[in-house]
Motif scaffolding. Structure first.
Motif, PDB file in Angstrom:
ATOM      1  N   ASP A  15       0.767  -1.104   0.069  1.00  0.00           N
ATOM      2  CA  ASP A  15       0.167   0.107   0.144  1.00  0.00           C
ATOM      3  C   ASP A  15       0.714   1.282   0.050  1.00  0.00           C
ATOM      4  OD1 ASP A  15      -1.780   1.855   0.216  1.00  0.00           O
ATOM      5  OD2 ASP A  15      -2.911   1.180   2.117  1.00  0.00           O
ATOM      6  N   GLU A  16       1.355   1.595  -1.183  1.00  0.00           N
ATOM      7  CA  GLU A  16       2.165   2.882  -1.185  1.00  0.00           C
ATOM      8  C   GLU A  16       1.364   4.061  -1.027  1.00  0.00           C
ATOM      9  OE1 GLU A  16       4.426   2.876  -4.960  1.00  0.00           O
ATOM     10  OE2 GLU A  16       4.754   0.615  -4.925  1.00  0.00           O
ATOM     11  N   SER A  17       0.172   4.170  -1.170  1.00  0.00           N
ATOM     12  CA  SER A  17      -0.611   5.302  -0.950  1.00  0.00           C
ATOM     13  C   SER A  17      -0.599   5.555   0.443  1.00  0.00           C
ATOM     14  CB  SER A  17      -2.099   5.187  -1.460  1.00  0.00           C
ATOM     15  OG  SER A  17      -2.765   4.190  -0.985  1.00  0.00           O
ATOM     16  N   TYR A  18      -0.578   4.563   1.324  1.00  0.00           N
ATOM     17  CA  TYR A  18      -0.675   4.675   2.843  1.00  0.00           C
ATOM     18  C   TYR A  18       0.944   5.552   3.205  1.00  0.00           C
ATOM     19  CZ  TYR A  18      -0.766   3.737   7.821  1.00  0.00           C
ATOM     20  OH  TYR A  18      -0.401   4.002   9.298  1.00  0.00           O
ATOM     21  N   LEU A  19       1.967   4.650   2.541  1.00  0.00           N
ATOM     22  CA  LEU A  19       3.230   4.996   3.050  1.00  0.00           C
ATOM     23  C   LEU A  19       3.662   6.395   2.601  1.00  0.00           C
ATOM     24  CD1 LEU A  19       4.783   1.744   1.867  1.00  0.00           C
ATOM     25  CD2 LEU A  19       4.413   2.388   4.305  1.00  0.00           C
ATOM     26  N   VAL A  20       3.281   6.866   1.455  1.00  0.00           N
ATOM     27  CA  VAL A  20       3.307   8.227   1.083  1.00  0.00           C
ATOM     28  C   VAL A  20       3.062   9.375   1.723  1.00  0.00           C
ATOM     29  CG1 VAL A  20       4.187   7.728  -1.170  1.00  0.00           C
ATOM     30  CG2 VAL A  20       1.761   8.482  -0.646  1.00  0.00           C
ATOM     31  N   LYS A  21       1.933   8.985   2.691  1.00  0.00           N
ATOM     32  CA  LYS A  21       1.399   9.987   3.546  1.00  0.00           C
ATOM     33  C   LYS A  21       1.947  10.203   4.942  1.00  0.00           C
ATOM     34  CE  LYS A  21      -3.436   8.646   2.025  1.00  0.00           C
ATOM     35  NZ  LYS A  21      -4.671   8.249   2.673  1.00  0.00           N
ATOM     36  N   LEU A  22       3.045   9.347   5.023  1.00  0.00           N
ATOM     37  CA  LEU A  22       3.888   9.315   6.455  1.00  0.00           C
ATOM     38  C   LEU A  22       4.988  10.509   6.242  1.00  0.00           C
ATOM     39  CD1 LEU A  22       4.013   5.390   7.257  1.00  0.00           C
ATOM     40  CD2 LEU A  22       2.303   7.136   8.025  1.00  0.00           C
ATOM     41  N   PRO A  23       5.609  11.090   7.195  1.00  0.00           N
ATOM     42  CA  PRO A  23       6.430  12.181   6.920  1.00  0.00           C
ATOM     43  C   PRO A  23       7.973  11.420   6.602  1.00  0.00           C
ATOM     44  CG  PRO A  23       5.509  12.224   9.127  1.00  0.00           C
ATOM     45  CD  PRO A  23       5.049  10.913   8.566  1.00  0.00           C
ATOM     46  N   ALA A  69       8.736   4.971  -1.067  1.00  0.00           N
ATOM     47  CA  ALA A  69       7.494   4.092  -0.701  1.00  0.00           C
ATOM     48  C   ALA A  69       7.405   2.826  -1.319  1.00  0.00           C
ATOM     49  CB  ALA A  69       6.101   4.830  -1.194  1.00  0.00           C
ATOM     50  N   ALA A  70       8.025   3.108  -2.781  1.00  0.00           N
ATOM     51  CA  ALA A  70       8.232   1.944  -3.826  1.00  0.00           C
ATOM     52  C   ALA A  70       9.361   0.952  -3.411  1.00  0.00           C
ATOM     53  CB  ALA A  70       8.496   2.547  -5.203  1.00  0.00           C
ATOM     54  N   ARG A  71      10.479   1.471  -2.918  1.00  0.00           N
ATOM     55  CA  ARG A  71      11.601   0.658  -2.363  1.00  0.00           C
ATOM     56  C   ARG A  71      11.074   0.116  -1.141  1.00  0.00           C
ATOM     57  NH1 ARG A  71      14.935   5.178  -3.767  1.00  0.00           N
ATOM     58  NH2 ARG A  71      14.801   5.786  -1.557  1.00  0.00           N
ATOM     59  N   LEU A  72      10.477   0.489  -0.455  1.00  0.00           N
ATOM     60  CA  LEU A  72       9.984  -0.051   1.072  1.00  0.00           C
ATOM     61  C   LEU A  72       9.032  -1.341   0.592  1.00  0.00           C
ATOM     62  CD1 LEU A  72       9.010   2.913   3.227  1.00  0.00           C
ATOM     63  CD2 LEU A  72      10.733   1.071   3.797  1.00  0.00           C
ATOM     64  N   VAL A  73       8.347  -1.343  -0.420  1.00  0.00           N
ATOM     65  CA  VAL A  73       7.103  -2.413  -0.779  1.00  0.00           C
ATOM     66  C   VAL A  73       8.015  -3.381  -1.702  1.00  0.00           C
ATOM     67  CG1 VAL A  73       5.389  -2.767  -2.459  1.00  0.00           C
ATOM     68  CG2 VAL A  73       5.119  -0.717  -0.642  1.00  0.00           C
ATOM     69  N   VAL A  74       8.845  -3.099  -2.493  1.00  0.00           N
ATOM     70  CA  VAL A  74       9.551  -4.080  -3.170  1.00  0.00           C
ATOM     71  C   VAL A  74      10.753  -4.834  -2.316  1.00  0.00           C
ATOM     72  CG1 VAL A  74      11.417  -4.084  -4.956  1.00  0.00           C
ATOM     73  CG2 VAL A  74       9.529  -2.795  -5.374  1.00  0.00           C
ATOM     74  N   GLU A  75      11.173  -4.356  -1.412  1.00  0.00           N
ATOM     75  CA  GLU A  75      12.287  -4.821  -0.704  1.00  0.00           C
ATOM     76  C   GLU A  75      11.588  -5.481   0.673  1.00  0.00           C
ATOM     77  OE1 GLU A  75      15.946  -2.922  -0.167  1.00  0.00           O
ATOM     78  OE2 GLU A  75      15.740  -1.490  -1.753  1.00  0.00           O
ATOM     79  N   LEU A  76      10.518  -5.103   1.009  1.00  0.00           N
ATOM     80  CA  LEU A  76      10.054  -5.599   2.366  1.00  0.00           C
ATOM     81  C   LEU A  76       8.810  -6.393   2.146  1.00  0.00           C
ATOM     82  CD1 LEU A  76      10.696  -2.895   5.121  1.00  0.00           C
ATOM     83  CD2 LEU A  76      11.889  -4.889   4.448  1.00  0.00           C
ATOM     84  N   GLN A  77       8.151  -6.591   1.131  1.00  0.00           N
ATOM     85  CA  GLN A  77       6.889  -7.100   0.884  1.00  0.00           C
ATOM     86  C   GLN A  77       7.131  -8.611   1.039  1.00  0.00           C
ATOM     87  OE1 GLN A  77       4.609  -6.359  -2.808  1.00  0.00           O
ATOM     88  NE2 GLN A  77       2.683  -6.679  -1.590  1.00  0.00           N
ATOM     89  N   GLY A  78       6.356  -9.398   1.817  1.00  0.00           N
ATOM     90  CA  GLY A  78       6.565 -10.611   1.808  1.00  0.00           C
ATOM     91  C   GLY A  78       7.732 -11.246   2.801  1.00  0.00           C
TER      92      GLY A  78
END
Length: 197
Positions: free
Chosen positions: A105-113, A120-129
């Motif tokens: 959920d990148e849309s949630y992550l980009v709302k964070l400071p 956000a994209a890197r967080l998802v790609v590298e940590l998802q799963g």
């Protein structure tokens, strides 16, 4: 390595200082951990992560193992340093942050400071799963020495996955039950893994 601290709260502002036997440790904490700290003069126990760099040492503290584990996993993402990782832990409930990372959920992550679209994209790609299971829950078993060895290797610059694999290999090679954390780390480094310069 320093994996936990138990001592008296000597100062809370501008930085947390824990007095352990007359030595004051400055500890960086998330807003969530700060909100759970006792008053000055009270005893506190924190799980810690020591970041070692050429020019400085920095100690980070957490009230739970889960928060520390997530912090370490966030640090494994390219471009995410301790400041951003603490901001993430401070800005979102632990469960919500883990869910957003797992769900992509990148849309949630980009709302964070401090989190832009690329981060956000890197967080998802590298940590998802990769979230949900504690590092010691796989092949490391219940012995806390193995988790401490993993954290020590991560603090030396290895990725959490490389550190876990190295400690798993040392353990499978039958290093005796009397081995200290330092012995496990040394054996892992002698096994061919190298910290990032």
């Amino acid at each position: 390595m320093i994996s936990s601290l138990r001592g008296v709260v000597a100062a809370l502002d501008p930085v947390l200082v824990i007095d352990v036997g007359g030595v004051g440790f400055a500890v960086h904490v998330s807003a969530r951990t700060a909100a759970q700290l006792p008053a000055r003069g009270a005893t506190v126990m924190l799980q810690t992560y020591l970041q070692v760099r050429e020019d400085h040492l920095a100690l980070y503290g957490f009230t739970t193992e889960d928060e520390r584990a997530l912090f370490v996993q966030l640090l494994s993402v390219n471009g995410v340093g301790p400041r951003v990782a603490l901001t993430l832990l401070s800005s979102a409930p632990h469960e919500d942050l883990v869910h957003a990372l797992q769900a992509g959920d990148e849309s949630y992550l980009v709302k964070l400071p401090g989190v832009g679209k690329k981060t956000a994209a890197r967080l998802v790609v590298e940590l998802q799963g990769k979230l949900g299971a504690r590092p010691a829950a796989s092949a490391l078993g219940a012995d806390p020495r193995y988790e401490e060895a993993v954290l020590a290797l991560v603090s030396l610059g290895l990725s959490p996955r490389t550190a876990r694999d190295a400690v798993d290999k040392v353990r499978s090679n039958g290093l005796g039950p009397a081995a200290r954390v330092e012995d496990l780390v040394k054996a892992a480094l002698q096994g061919g893994v190298r910290p990032v310069a």
